[in-house]
Design an enzyme around this catalytic site. Structure first.
Site, short mmCIF file in Angstrom:
data_model
loop_
_atom_site.label_atom_id
_atom_site.label_comp_id
_atom_site.label_asym_id
_atom_site.label_seq_id
_atom_site.Cartn_x
_atom_site.Cartn_y
_atom_site.Cartn_z
N GLN A 11 0.83 -1.20 0.00
CA GLN A 11 0.00 0.00 0.00
C GLN A 11 0.86 1.25 0.00
OE1 GLN A 11 -3.21 -1.03 2.64
NE2 GLN A 11 -4.12 0.99 2.43
N SER A 91 4.38 -6.43 2.61
CA SER A 91 3.06 -6.38 3.25
C SER A 91 2.00 -6.96 2.32
CB SER A 91 2.75 -4.94 3.67
OG SER A 91 1.55 -4.87 4.42
N LEU A 92 1.09 -6.12 1.84
CA LEU A 92 0.07 -6.58 0.88
C LEU A 92 0.71 -7.31 -0.30
CD1 LEU A 92 -2.67 -6.39 -0.75
CD2 LEU A 92 -1.77 -4.24 -1.61
N ARG A 116 -9.20 -8.36 4.13
CA ARG A 116 -8.08 -7.94 4.98
C ARG A 116 -8.15 -6.44 5.24
NH1 ARG A 116 -2.64 -6.18 3.66
NH2 ARG A 116 -1.05 -6.93 5.13
N HIS A 200 0.27 -3.78 10.93
CA HIS A 200 1.38 -4.58 11.47
C HIS A 200 1.67 -4.32 12.95
CE1 HIS A 200 1.94 -5.94 7.42
NE2 HIS A 200 2.08 -4.71 7.01
N GLN A 249 1.55 -11.90 9.93
CA GLN A 249 2.00 -10.69 9.24
C GLN A 249 1.13 -9.49 9.60
OE1 GLN A 249 0.66 -9.07 5.82
NE2 GLN A 249 2.42 -9.54 4.53
#
Length: 308
Positions: A11, A91-92, A116, A200, A249
């Site tokens: 993101q 991440s994503l 999510r 996170h 995660q």
């Protein structure tokens, strides 16, 4: 022989009009967006070309970026691009890597990351959480700055993006306190990020429990290409371990420095960023000087990378 890795951004890499130039030359881009849009009953291409406010909503940003990465990956494969030895995502982007590796389908991937994003926002209502980038301070000092703000609220170091570039996240007031502490410790800059969710951080644990249920309901396959996951900066191969790493995660730090160092230690010398923007290229060069990094965000850069 050149060892190649593909990395997929997270993101923050989204931008209005992204991939329009590439889509004009490669119809497979729009075809992939159509497939993902059908899975969500939402026109993702129109959204990322025409509606900036909707694009920047977490539950939309995530499926758009995943689809963009998969679309470019499909073009790379269709036009004879070299097969990478490893995949990774920030991440994503880890979900994009898992779709590219054949672990989950594109349809399941976009539905998962939409959920999510929604769960993340529900876990901490808009305005109560924050994220900030701390620049020019080593990891230990950033962690100490967060620890010293614990009396104000939850705040943690959550993204180890590059040497002297760490992102913190947590409750808004605690993040402000940690930023002040970091500045007093000598940080060059401490700036709030335009993000509505403290990703996170441990505040995401309620979302993780619900995400775990959704992951259990999806069919996982063996990776066709090893995927380096964020939580431990290592490759997981069986579906149970991959699922557990995805759940963890959500509330654990992204170890991007560790991921890139791991790739370099395996002999990777060339890294291609597969998605809009060049955020990861910038980070990767700071982590490992020997890596050649390039992106596929324009038709020219894609053609140049394919030519190599």
């Amino acid at each position: 022989m050149t060892q190649l890795a593909f990395v997929f951004p997270g993101q923050g890499s989204q931008q209005l009009g992204m991939l329009a130039d590439v889509a004009n030359q490669y119809p497979l881009i729009r075809h992939t967006f159509g497939e993902a849009s059908d899975a969500l009953n939402l026109d993702l291409w129109q959204l990322c070309q025409e509606n900036e406010s909707a694009l920047n909503q977490t539950e939309n940003t995530q499926p758009v970026l995943l689809t963009a990465g998969v679309a470019l990956w499909r073009v790379w494969q269709a036009f004879g691009g070299a097969q990478p030895q490893y995949l990774a995502g920030h991440s994503l982007g880890e979900y994009t890597a898992l779709v590219a590796s054949g672990v989950i389908s594109l349809a399941d991937g976009v539905r998962l990351v939409t959920l999510r994003g929604r769960l993340m926002q529900q876990a901490v209502p808009v305005g109560l959480g924050a994220m900030a980038a701390i620049l020019g301070l080593d990891d230990a000092d950033v962690i100490a700055a967060c620890r010293a703000a614990a009396n104000v609220g939850v705040v943690e170091a959550v993204n180890f993006n590059a040497p002297a570039q760490v992102v913190i996240a947590g409750e808004a007031e605690a993040v402000q306190a940690a930023m002040k502490n970091a500045t007093e410790k000598g940080a060059k800059r401490a700036l709030i990020l335009p993000v509505s969710v403290p990703a996170h951080s441990s505040l995401m644990r309620p979302a993780a429990a619900q995400l775990a249920d959704a992951l259990e309901a999806i069919e996982f396959h063996q990776p066709l290409i090893p995927v380096v996951q964020n939580v431990a900066a290592r490759v997981e191969s069986d579906s149970k371990a991959i699922r557990l790493a995805l759940v963890a995660q959500l509330y654990s730090p992204v170890k991007w420095v560790g991921t890139v160092e791991w790739l370099a230690a395996q002999g990777v010398t060339r890294v291609i960023e597969c998605g809009p923007g060049k955020v990861l290229c910038g980070l990767n060069k700071r982590i490992s000087k020997g890596l050649a990094c390039e992106s596929l965000e324009t038709s020219n850069s894609l053609a140049a990378a394919l030519a190599v």
